[in-house]
Design a protein around this motif. Structure first.
Motif, mmCIF file in Angstrom:
data_model
loop_
_atom_site.group_PDB
_atom_site.id
_atom_site.type_symbol
_atom_site.label_atom_id
_atom_site.label_comp_id
_atom_site.label_asym_id
_atom_site.label_seq_id
_atom_site.Cartn_x
_atom_site.Cartn_y
_atom_site.Cartn_z
ATOM 1 N N GLU A 1 48.449 35.261 33.592
ATOM 2 C CA GLU A 1 48.198 34.857 34.183
ATOM 3 C C GLU A 1 46.527 35.444 34.931
ATOM 4 O OE1 GLU A 1 51.680 39.001 35.530
ATOM 5 O OE2 GLU A 1 50.291 39.057 33.539
ATOM 6 N N ALA A 2 45.996 36.202 33.839
ATOM 7 C CA ALA A 2 44.586 36.384 34.361
ATOM 8 C C ALA A 2 43.799 34.546 34.604
ATOM 9 C CB ALA A 2 43.607 36.661 32.696
ATOM 10 N N HIS A 3 44.301 33.868 34.230
ATOM 11 C CA HIS A 3 43.582 32.358 34.057
ATOM 12 C C HIS A 3 45.130 31.339 35.439
ATOM 13 C CE1 HIS A 3 41.486 31.983 31.256
ATOM 14 N NE2 HIS A 3 42.824 32.916 29.947
ATOM 15 N N HIS A 4 46.295 31.895 35.713
ATOM 16 C CA HIS A 4 46.728 31.498 36.482
ATOM 17 C C HIS A 4 46.186 31.839 37.877
ATOM 18 C CE1 HIS A 4 50.163 30.325 39.201
ATOM 19 N NE2 HIS A 4 49.991 31.464 39.345
ATOM 20 N N PHE A 5 45.908 33.371 38.135
ATOM 21 C CA PHE A 5 45.145 33.664 39.360
ATOM 22 C C PHE A 5 43.703 33.485 39.494
ATOM 23 C CE2 PHE A 5 48.776 36.431 38.837
ATOM 24 C CZ PHE A 5 49.624 35.279 40.158
ATOM 25 N N GLU B 1 39.956 41.975 27.359
ATOM 26 C CA GLU B 1 39.060 41.412 27.878
ATOM 27 C C GLU B 1 39.656 42.256 29.499
ATOM 28 O OE1 GLU B 1 40.223 37.562 27.743
ATOM 29 O OE2 GLU B 1 38.619 37.196 26.173
ATOM 30 N N VAL B 2 37.807 42.645 30.518
ATOM 31 C CA VAL B 2 38.887 42.944 31.628
ATOM 32 C C VAL B 2 38.301 42.191 32.750
ATOM 33 C CG1 VAL B 2 37.411 45.187 32.594
ATOM 34 C CG2 VAL B 2 37.389 45.196 30.635
ATOM 35 N N PHE B 3 38.945 42.095 34.153
ATOM 36 C CA PHE B 3 38.456 41.135 35.226
ATOM 37 C C PHE B 3 38.781 41.984 36.661
ATOM 38 C CE2 PHE B 3 41.036 38.747 31.534
ATOM 39 C CZ PHE B 3 40.811 37.662 31.661
ATOM 40 N N LYS B 4 38.607 41.261 37.564
ATOM 41 C CA LYS B 4 38.207 41.450 39.100
ATOM 42 C C LYS B 4 39.634 40.695 39.615
ATOM 43 C CE LYS B 4 34.030 43.879 40.335
ATOM 44 N NZ LYS B 4 33.009 43.734 40.717
ATOM 45 N N TYR C 1 42.512 44.526 35.926
ATOM 46 C CA TYR C 1 43.089 43.967 35.194
ATOM 47 C C TYR C 1 42.279 43.978 33.666
ATOM 48 C CZ TYR C 1 44.489 42.801 40.064
ATOM 49 O OH TYR C 1 45.061 42.328 41.175
ATOM 50 N N TYR C 2 43.246 44.460 32.867
ATOM 51 C CA TYR C 2 42.869 44.236 31.435
ATOM 52 C C TYR C 2 43.514 43.598 30.838
ATOM 53 C CZ TYR C 2 45.399 48.464 30.002
ATOM 54 O OH TYR C 2 46.903 49.206 30.344
ATOM 55 N N VAL C 3 43.473 42.169 30.105
ATOM 56 C CA VAL C 3 44.262 41.985 28.801
ATOM 57 C C VAL C 3 44.069 42.256 27.761
ATOM 58 C CG1 VAL C 3 45.064 39.659 27.771
ATOM 59 C CG2 VAL C 3 44.538 39.885 30.482
ATOM 60 N N ILE C 4 44.938 42.193 27.003
ATOM 61 C CA ILE C 4 44.788 43.217 25.523
ATOM 62 C C ILE C 4 44.867 41.719 24.911
ATOM 63 C CG2 ILE C 4 45.763 44.230 23.657
ATOM 64 C CD1 ILE C 4 46.616 45.927 25.139
#
Length: 92
Positions: A29-33, A89-92, A71-74
């Motif tokens: 999801e982090a990469h897709h968006f 990892e933390v994302f905006k 958002y965060y990804v474990i």
């Protein structure tokens, strides 16, 4: 009286939005968006304060919020005795 009710509703809705926590998402999801990576957060040995998966998610969410993320990804997690450790990892 009407102005007071409208002001109260506005303040309540602002408080609800400011209390929102960072959400757990998948790496896909982090990469897709195409989200912006802003850094890592970690939770380690905590003397029993992080003793369940829900405690772990709550703590990671708080740390991601403090870093300015939505958002965060474990990326790593383990149970060590009564505690849970993780890096996200933390994302905006």
């Amino acid at each position: 009286m009407k102005k007071i009710l409208i002001s109260s509703a506005l303040v309540a809705s602002m408080a609800a939005f400011s209390a929102s926590a960072a959400d757990l998402i998948s790496k896909d999801e982090a990469h897709h968006f195409n989200l912006n990576y802003i850094g890592n957060v970690s939770v380690s040995a905590s003397g029993g304060q992080v003793s369940s998966p829900s405690d772990l998610h709550k703590k990671l969410s708080q740390l991601a919020d403090a870093k300015g993320g939505k958002y965060y990804v474990i990326i790593a997690a383990r149970q060590h005795g009564p505690n849970f450790d993780a890096v996200a990892e933390v994302f905006k």
